[in-house]
Design an enzyme around this catalytic site. Sequence first.
Site, PDB file in Angstrom:
ATOM      1  N   GLN A 158       0.903  -1.600   0.035  1.00 14.61           N
ATOM      2  CA  GLN A 158      -0.265   0.105  -0.101  1.00 14.61           C
ATOM      3  C   GLN A 158       0.683   1.019   0.098  1.00 14.61           C
ATOM      4  OE1 GLN A 158      -2.485  -0.769  -1.560  1.00 14.61           O
ATOM      5  NE2 GLN A 158      -3.352   1.402  -0.646  1.00 14.61           N
TER       6      GLN A 158
ATOM      7  N   GLU B 200      -9.828   1.935   3.827  1.00 16.83           N
ATOM      8  CA  GLU B 200     -10.122   1.596   2.609  1.00 16.83           C
ATOM      9  C   GLU B 200      -9.722  -0.140   2.556  1.00 16.83           C
ATOM     10  OE1 GLU B 200      -7.882   2.908  -0.287  1.00 16.83           O
ATOM     11  OE2 GLU B 200      -8.626   2.615  -1.782  1.00 16.83           O
ATOM     12  N   HIS B 201      -8.952  -0.745   2.804  1.00 16.88           N
ATOM     13  CA  HIS B 201      -8.457  -1.705   2.649  1.00 16.88           C
ATOM     14  C   HIS B 201      -8.249  -2.476   4.352  1.00 16.88           C
ATOM     15  CE1 HIS B 201      -6.919  -0.454  -1.122  1.00 16.88           C
ATOM     16  NE2 HIS B 201      -7.268  -1.652  -1.096  1.00 16.88           N
TER      17      HIS B 201
ATOM     18  N   ASP C 220      -6.352  -6.181  -5.412  1.00 19.87           N
ATOM     19  CA  ASP C 220      -6.123  -4.604  -6.140  1.00 19.87           C
ATOM     20  C   ASP C 220      -6.223  -5.532  -7.766  1.00 19.87           C
ATOM     21  OD1 ASP C 220      -5.996  -2.844  -4.416  1.00 19.87           O
ATOM     22  OD2 ASP C 220      -3.806  -2.988  -5.053  1.00 19.87           O
TER      23      ASP C 220
HETATM   24 ZN   LIG Z   1      -2.613  -1.735  -3.440  1.00 18.58          ZN
END
Ligand SMILES: [Zn+2]
Length: 432
Positions: A255, A322-323, A356
């Site tokens: 990330q 978000e994740h 992703d």
């Molecule tokens: Zn990512």
Amino acid sequence: MKKVYNPGKTELAELLKRPSKNIEDVERTVNQIFGEVSYMGDEAVKKYTSLFDGAYPDKIKVTPEEIQAAEALVSEELKEAIQLAKSNIESFHAAQKTEKVSVETVAGVECWQEKRPIQKVGLYIPGGSAPLFSTILMLAVPAQIAGCKEMVLCTPPNKEGKVNPVILYTAKLCGIDTILKVGGIQAIAGMTFGTESIPKVYKIFGPGNQFVTVAKQMATKYNVSIDMPAGPSELLVVADDSADAVFVASDLLSQAEHGGDSQVILISLSEVFLEKVEAEVQKQLQDLPRKDIAAEAIENSRLIFVNDQKEALAIINEYAPEHFIVCTEDSDFFVNGIENAGSVFIGNNTPESAGDYASGTNHTLPTNGYAKQYSGVNLDSFLKTISFQKISEEGIQNIGPAIELMADAEGLKAHKRAVSFRLKALKNSSDE
Ligand SMILES: [Zn+2]
């Protein structure tokens, strides 16, 4: 990396703050470019393409020859990988179709709702530091399943006036035939107003830098809707001793390499594990090609140790990542307890990269705490719901008197009459 043990409430609030930027300057630029594009169309688009991208493409629209040439530049292996990802994304999004919902609320009053595609959608694909062709799959595949009639793709050209071949290949694979060499604010303005080359759309999707984000917000003032307000990418991992420090460090870095402003957070239920990850991150960072970007994001990242699961869950729900990766012995506790997150990844074999690219879920997700009220992109993002009703003679007699009373009480006489005339006509015909 900032390391904290059992932070108190005020300390936590400070720790979980997203970096905020002053956008006033950006807004001024966006306003000006929107104004010029609305008046001068392609001419303004070309002017800003040369100014920001240093490119002078003679045509804004990518030609069929360019698309064909691109196909030869993508390796067979990569084509197969893209195909695999595409078919998984198709399976997951096709399964999201819902049936028509129909109810007879009272005898003779039939109400139902059905979904219809948004006819014209615009997809924005950033060029910049990484050509995000995976985002084309994430947006165009559900748009196609939804039945959107027109898909327009805007992406910035490089200095030679060309678009990355993988982007062109993937766009064609997804059935997009209008691909435009335009990026940034001028692309969003173009899709908002329409120009000689850029079709006007009803909804704009896709990630982008701060300029694109502010431009998308501006578009909403001109009756164009957007997928969601986007900010820098984020990841939060909760882990205990059952997790693997090498894996978790690689997830944090995955990330972090998105951008220097990305945020990554590890909440660990074990002090030993926290330290293992910290060391491992430094080790893995060394040979990353995007080391500088990742290092900047890691600099702002947080390692937080908390004593118990409940407290960890409360922090996560407040942050609304978000994740969200869960690597703990009792993962059900977090999976069942999560209230605010864009997408959740469970267990040691589920890296965030899977979502992703290729598992099938969508990677366009709410950031910046918006997971509290926004969903990530899914099939419904490309659909609208229309409600229908059909009322019979019996039906209007059943609900008519209530409507008359309510309309009267609101002082809306014409509303009342619309019912009264019908009731009267029914009465007359039954009297005859
Ligand atoms: Zn990512």
